[in-house]
Design a protein around this motif. Structure first.
Motif, PDB file in Angstrom:
ATOM      1  N   THR A  37      18.932  -0.001  -4.154  1.00  0.00           N
ATOM      2  CA  THR A  37      17.975  -1.084  -3.942  1.00  0.00           C
ATOM      3  C   THR A  37      16.802  -0.513  -3.151  1.00  0.00           C
ATOM      4  OG1 THR A  37      18.935  -1.797  -1.833  1.00  0.00           O
ATOM      5  CG2 THR A  37      19.839  -2.791  -3.846  1.00  0.00           C
ATOM      6  N   GLU A  38      15.818  -1.375  -2.886  1.00  0.00           N
ATOM      7  CA  GLU A  38      14.669  -0.907  -2.107  1.00  0.00           C
ATOM      8  C   GLU A  38      15.085  -0.430  -0.718  1.00  0.00           C
ATOM      9  OE1 GLU A  38      13.119  -3.805  -5.146  1.00  0.00           O
ATOM     10  OE2 GLU A  38      14.723  -3.845  -3.660  1.00  0.00           O
ATOM     11  N   ARG A  39      16.038  -1.105  -0.125  1.00  0.00           N
ATOM     12  CA  ARG A  39      16.466  -0.723   1.222  1.00  0.00           C
ATOM     13  C   ARG A  39      17.383   0.496   1.211  1.00  0.00           C
ATOM     14  NH1 ARG A  39      15.783  -6.299   1.485  1.00  0.00           N
ATOM     15  NH2 ARG A  39      14.624  -7.032   3.301  1.00  0.00           N
ATOM     16  N   SER A  40      18.323   0.549   0.270  1.00  0.00           N
ATOM     17  CA  SER A  40      19.208   1.714   0.222  1.00  0.00           C
ATOM     18  C   SER A  40      18.450   2.978  -0.178  1.00  0.00           C
ATOM     19  CB  SER A  40      20.363   1.463  -0.751  1.00  0.00           C
ATOM     20  OG  SER A  40      19.891   1.341  -2.082  1.00  0.00           O
ATOM     21  N   ALA A  41      17.388   2.823  -0.980  1.00  0.00           N
ATOM     22  CA  ALA A  41      16.600   3.992  -1.375  1.00  0.00           C
ATOM     23  C   ALA A  41      15.920   4.633  -0.175  1.00  0.00           C
ATOM     24  CB  ALA A  41      15.558   3.591  -2.422  1.00  0.00           C
ATOM     25  N   MET A  42      15.604   3.841   0.847  1.00  0.00           N
ATOM     26  CA  MET A  42      14.940   4.384   2.030  1.00  0.00           C
ATOM     27  C   MET A  42      15.863   5.294   2.834  1.00  0.00           C
ATOM     28  SD  MET A  42      11.727   3.587   2.550  1.00  0.00           S
ATOM     29  CE  MET A  42      11.357   3.349   4.294  1.00  0.00           C
ATOM     30  N   GLN A  43      17.160   5.296   2.536  1.00  0.00           N
ATOM     31  CA  GLN A  43      18.067   6.221   3.203  1.00  0.00           C
ATOM     32  C   GLN A  43      17.948   7.637   2.653  1.00  0.00           C
ATOM     33  OE1 GLN A  43      22.020   4.599   3.055  1.00  0.00           O
ATOM     34  NE2 GLN A  43      21.424   2.660   3.978  1.00  0.00           N
ATOM     35  N   MET A  44      17.302   7.786   1.514  1.00  0.00           N
ATOM     36  CA  MET A  44      16.991   9.118   1.002  1.00  0.00           C
ATOM     37  C   MET A  44      15.773   9.656   1.742  1.00  0.00           C
ATOM     38  SD  MET A  44      18.770  10.688  -1.202  1.00  0.00           S
ATOM     39  CE  MET A  44      17.498  11.863  -1.541  1.00  0.00           C
ATOM     40  N   THR A  45      15.901  10.839   2.301  1.00  0.00           N
ATOM     41  CA  THR A  45      14.810  11.385   3.111  1.00  0.00           C
ATOM     42  C   THR A  45      13.526  11.552   2.313  1.00  0.00           C
ATOM     43  OG1 THR A  45      15.625  13.616   2.631  1.00  0.00           O
ATOM     44  CG2 THR A  45      16.384  12.576   4.676  1.00  0.00           C
ATOM     45  N   ALA A  46      13.631  11.933   1.039  1.00  0.00           N
ATOM     46  CA  ALA A  46      12.427  12.123   0.230  1.00  0.00           C
ATOM     47  C   ALA A  46      11.709  10.800  -0.005  1.00  0.00           C
ATOM     48  CB  ALA A  46      12.786  12.788  -1.099  1.00  0.00           C
ATOM     49  N   VAL A  47      12.462   9.736  -0.306  1.00  0.00           N
ATOM     50  CA  VAL A  47      11.853   8.418  -0.489  1.00  0.00           C
ATOM     51  C   VAL A  47      11.225   7.937   0.812  1.00  0.00           C
ATOM     52  CG1 VAL A  47      12.301   5.998  -1.069  1.00  0.00           C
ATOM     53  CG2 VAL A  47      13.424   7.818  -2.361  1.00  0.00           C
ATOM     54  N   TYR A  48      11.968   8.064   1.905  1.00  0.00           N
ATOM     55  CA  TYR A  48      11.454   7.636   3.203  1.00  0.00           C
ATOM     56  C   TYR A  48      10.174   8.393   3.555  1.00  0.00           C
ATOM     57  CZ  TYR A  48      11.379   6.569   8.211  1.00  0.00           C
ATOM     58  OH  TYR A  48      10.997   6.154   9.460  1.00  0.00           O
ATOM     59  N   CYS A  49      10.158   9.692   3.292  1.00  0.00           N
ATOM     60  CA  CYS A  49       8.994  10.507   3.616  1.00  0.00           C
ATOM     61  C   CYS A  49       7.785  10.117   2.779  1.00  0.00           C
ATOM     62  CB  CYS A  49       9.331  11.988   3.414  1.00  0.00           C
ATOM     63  SG  CYS A  49       8.106  13.116   4.090  1.00  0.00           S
ATOM     64  N   CYS A  50       7.978   9.910   1.470  1.00  0.00           N
ATOM     65  CA  CYS A  50       6.859   9.516   0.597  1.00  0.00           C
ATOM     66  C   CYS A  50       6.295   8.163   1.003  1.00  0.00           C
ATOM     67  CB  CYS A  50       7.324   9.481  -0.857  1.00  0.00           C
ATOM     68  SG  CYS A  50       7.647  11.098  -1.596  1.00  0.00           S
ATOM     69  N   VAL A  51       7.184   7.205   1.271  1.00  0.00           N
ATOM     70  CA  VAL A  51       6.716   5.873   1.676  1.00  0.00           C
ATOM     71  C   VAL A  51       5.989   5.948   3.005  1.00  0.00           C
ATOM     72  CG1 VAL A  51       7.491   3.578   2.380  1.00  0.00           C
ATOM     73  CG2 VAL A  51       8.506   4.671   0.376  1.00  0.00           C
ATOM     74  N   LEU A 108       4.895  -0.139  -2.047  1.00  0.00           N
ATOM     75  CA  LEU A 108       5.522   1.067  -2.568  1.00  0.00           C
ATOM     76  C   LEU A 108       6.974   0.832  -2.980  1.00  0.00           C
ATOM     77  CD1 LEU A 108       4.109   3.574   0.060  1.00  0.00           C
ATOM     78  CD2 LEU A 108       3.507   3.504  -2.358  1.00  0.00           C
ATOM     79  N   LEU A 109       7.666  -0.062  -2.294  1.00  0.00           N
ATOM     80  CA  LEU A 109       9.082  -0.286  -2.588  1.00  0.00           C
ATOM     81  C   LEU A 109       9.285  -1.389  -3.621  1.00  0.00           C
ATOM     82  CD1 LEU A 109      10.621  -0.007   0.998  1.00  0.00           C
ATOM     83  CD2 LEU A 109      10.664   1.694  -0.825  1.00  0.00           C
ATOM     84  N   TRP A 110       8.601  -2.520  -3.447  1.00  0.00           N
ATOM     85  CA  TRP A 110       8.795  -3.653  -4.351  1.00  0.00           C
ATOM     86  C   TRP A 110       7.721  -3.761  -5.429  1.00  0.00           C
ATOM     87  CZ3 TRP A 110      10.521  -4.147   0.728  1.00  0.00           C
ATOM     88  CH2 TRP A 110      11.838  -4.587   0.881  1.00  0.00           C
ATOM     89  N   GLY A 111       6.650  -3.005  -5.303  1.00  0.00           N
ATOM     90  CA  GLY A 111       5.588  -3.074  -6.296  1.00  0.00           C
ATOM     91  C   GLY A 111       4.611  -4.197  -6.063  1.00  0.00           C
ATOM     92  N   ASN A 112       4.801  -4.992  -5.011  1.00  0.00           N
ATOM     93  CA  ASN A 112       3.908  -6.103  -4.690  1.00  0.00           C
ATOM     94  C   ASN A 112       3.821  -6.240  -3.174  1.00  0.00           C
ATOM     95  OD1 ASN A 112       3.438  -7.717  -7.430  1.00  0.00           O
ATOM     96  ND2 ASN A 112       5.586  -7.102  -7.367  1.00  0.00           N
ATOM     97  N   ALA A 113       2.657  -6.666  -2.708  1.00  0.00           N
ATOM     98  CA  ALA A 113       2.464  -6.957  -1.289  1.00  0.00           C
ATOM     99  C   ALA A 113       1.873  -8.362  -1.182  1.00  0.00           C
ATOM    100  CB  ALA A 113       1.545  -5.933  -0.633  1.00  0.00           C
ATOM    101  N   TYR A 114       2.502  -9.205  -0.362  1.00  0.00           N
ATOM    102  CA  TYR A 114       2.062 -10.588  -0.194  1.00  0.00           C
ATOM    103  C   TYR A 114       1.759 -10.851   1.279  1.00  0.00           C
ATOM    104  CZ  TYR A 114       4.396 -11.140  -4.748  1.00  0.00           C
ATOM    105  OH  TYR A 114       4.798 -11.002  -6.055  1.00  0.00           O
ATOM    106  N   SER A 115       0.728 -11.631   1.514  1.00  0.00           N
ATOM    107  CA  SER A 115       0.390 -12.039   2.869  1.00  0.00           C
ATOM    108  C   SER A 115      -0.133 -13.472   2.811  1.00  0.00           C
ATOM    109  CB  SER A 115      -0.673 -11.112   3.458  1.00  0.00           C
ATOM    110  OG  SER A 115      -1.043 -11.525   4.754  1.00  0.00           O
ATOM    111  N   SER A 193       8.534  -2.738  -9.406  1.00  0.00           N
ATOM    112  CA  SER A 193       9.048  -1.951  -8.300  1.00  0.00           C
ATOM    113  C   SER A 193       9.244  -0.497  -8.736  1.00  0.00           C
ATOM    114  CB  SER A 193      10.383  -2.517  -7.816  1.00  0.00           C
ATOM    115  OG  SER A 193      11.035  -1.599  -6.974  1.00  0.00           O
ATOM    116  N   PRO A 194       8.596   0.474  -8.070  1.00  0.00           N
ATOM    117  CA  PRO A 194       8.848   1.884  -8.400  1.00  0.00           C
ATOM    118  C   PRO A 194      10.310   2.268  -8.210  1.00  0.00           C
ATOM    119  CG  PRO A 194       6.867   1.667  -7.041  1.00  0.00           C
ATOM    120  CD  PRO A 194       7.538   0.326  -7.050  1.00  0.00           C
ATOM    121  N   ILE A 195      10.991   1.643  -7.245  1.00  0.00           N
ATOM    122  CA  ILE A 195      12.397   1.956  -7.013  1.00  0.00           C
ATOM    123  C   ILE A 195      13.242   1.474  -8.191  1.00  0.00           C
ATOM    124  CG2 ILE A 195      14.333   1.700  -5.434  1.00  0.00           C
ATOM    125  CD1 ILE A 195      11.959   3.238  -4.309  1.00  0.00           C
TER     126      ILE A 195
END
Length: 446
Positions: A37-51, A108-115, A193-195
């Motif tokens: 998922t978007e959150r579990s992918a952030m546990q990969m150092t390469a994904v975390y570093c790119c984001v 970067l994780l979900w493909g959308n940003a909302y505010s 979502s790129p993930i």
């Protein structure tokens, strides 16, 4: 409009959720068997570093709000409320850096940003609050008009107030109440979502990392079979004894003593045979390719050198950052400005500082610009973040080299406009005669 609204309604609720406004990942399953998922992918150092690289890069860029001037130029609209919101503090809880970093991470994780856009009674924007993309649903009503539906929980802050005790209630927001920055998508409204799109590549990276962890946890030795010539009454006890004695990286390289004719037979191939390290490295490059980040920026310097690393950094700005900041700029103009303001104002991320190159290249470029008259001393000092020179001291002067002139004026000192020599032979002789009569004057050769 009736025909168009019918076409719009045909894509209101896609049957495949990966083609809509949220992503189920089909329960996060991948071909490698790992849950992504978007959150579990952030546990990969390469994904975390790119984001982190991309979100911090966009957040650290100077974001300016400009007004068109009557003479065709531009100036900072510092008196406009949006300037302070986006340049300094979008809401009382966040700085501009944190706000943009958060939204860029969502993008970067979900493909959308909302505010959520908070407005006062005059319709002016007074605050911007990030919204979680996985709780947002984009849909159309029966008339084909877009709306945003957000799921709110107890701890959320909505409309500047704490949420009620209702758990999981939904709030409908109109398009003018939401700053939506979509990523790459198929309908132009919601990004993918790129993930989700690259979940198999990320799942394989997680699987190889887990394999390496278990490999060292088991003593960095291949698993195998303990063979006994007779019958063992309690096999589990023997296995646990072996694991306690030789399992774990702390017990690596211990010498095993086998009794009663027992024999150890390895049954697994070595990591080298499985090309374990090569697989891990390739997956790092694969993840960098997903986010279009140069490998040297996430620690892979194998294909980088002093000759090309600067060029790779410039390409990162041109081909990776520029498309992202363009999405930001155009989305903010669309959502935050009125139709009249769109003709007078615009947003601009300043990426010039990232494109300047090394110190020597910058100085050579400044020297060329200064000598050719299209940059003043203050123009250069502003780019270098230096204090301005007062105008009375020449800080705003534009200078050119004195030995340069127009081609049509090349013979202006030798002939007048009619092509006639300015001084006739008689005039030249008279000038020489006057010079000879000057006291102490001696002509060359005399």
């Amino acid at each position: 409009m009736g025909i168009l609204s019918g076409l719009f309604r045909s894509r209101d609720k896609p049957t495949d959720r990966t083609a809509g406004s949220s992503y189920s990942f089909f329960l996060g399953g991948t071909s490698s068997g790992k849950y992504v998922t978007e959150r579990s992918a952030m546990q990969m150092t390469a994904v975390y570093c790119c984001v982190r690289i991309l979100s911090e890069a966009v957040a650290s860029l100077p974001l300016q709000f400009y007004r068109y001037t009557d003479d065709g130029g531009k100036e900072k609209a510092v008196e406009h409320p949006l300037y302070f919101l986006l340049h300094d503090e979008p809401n009382p809880e966040m700085t501009s850096f944190i706000f943009r970093e958060t939204l860029m991470t969502h993008l970067l994780l979900w493909g959308n940003a909302y505010s959520q856009i908070i407005r006062n009674g005059k319709g002016e924007v007074v605050a911007l609050y990030p919204l979680m993309p996985d709780r947002m649903k984009v849909d159309r009503d029966e008339h084909g008009r877009l709306y945003y539906e957000y799921t709110v929980y107890d701890s959320d802050d909505v409309d500047g107030r704490k949420g009620t005790n209702k758990v999981g209630r939904t709030v409908r927001l109109q398009p003018h109440d939401v700053l939506h920055i979509p990523g790459l998508g198929f309908d132009g409204l919601v990004g993918y979502s790129p993930i989700a799109m690259a979940k198999n590549a990320i799942g394989l990276a997680i699987a190889t990392e887990e394999y390496g962890s278990k490999f060292f946890a088991n003593g960095a030795a291949p698993s195998g079979v303990l063979e006994h010539p007779g019958t063992i009454k309690d096999p589990s006890k023997v296995r646990e004894s072996w694991q306690a004695t030789f399992g774990g990286s702390g017990n690596a390289n211990k010498i095993a003593v086998l009794e009663e004719g027992m024999k150890y037979t390895p049954i697994s191939i070595s990591p080298e045979q499985a090309q374990f390290l090569e697989t891990r490295k390739f997956q790092i490059d694969e993840i960098a390719r997903i986010f279009r980040v140069p490998p040297h920026m996430i620690g892979d310097l194998e294909k980088s050198s002093f000759n090309n690393i600067e060029q790779q950094s410039l390409e990162f700005v041109k081909y990776t950052l520029d498309p992202w900041v363009s999405r930001w700029e155009q989305a903010m103009v669309r959502a935050l400005l009125t139709p009249d303001e769109k003709k007078k104002y615009f947003f601009k991320f300043n990426v010039d500082g990232l494109l300047r190159g090394d110190y020597q290249s910058r100085m050579n470029g400044y020297a060329t610009a200064r000598q050719n008259g299209w940059m003043s001393a203050n123009d250069i000092r502003e780019l270098e973040n230096l204090d301005r020179i007062p105008a009375e001291q020449g800080g705003d002067l534009y200078l050119i080299n004195g030995n340069m002139t127009k081609l049509e004026d090349a013979g202006i000192f030798a002939a007048d406009g009619n092509g006639k020599e300015e001084n006739s032979d008689e005039e030249v002789l008279e000038l020489e005669k006057q010079e000879d009569q000057r006291p102490g004057f001696r002509r060359r050769g005399q």
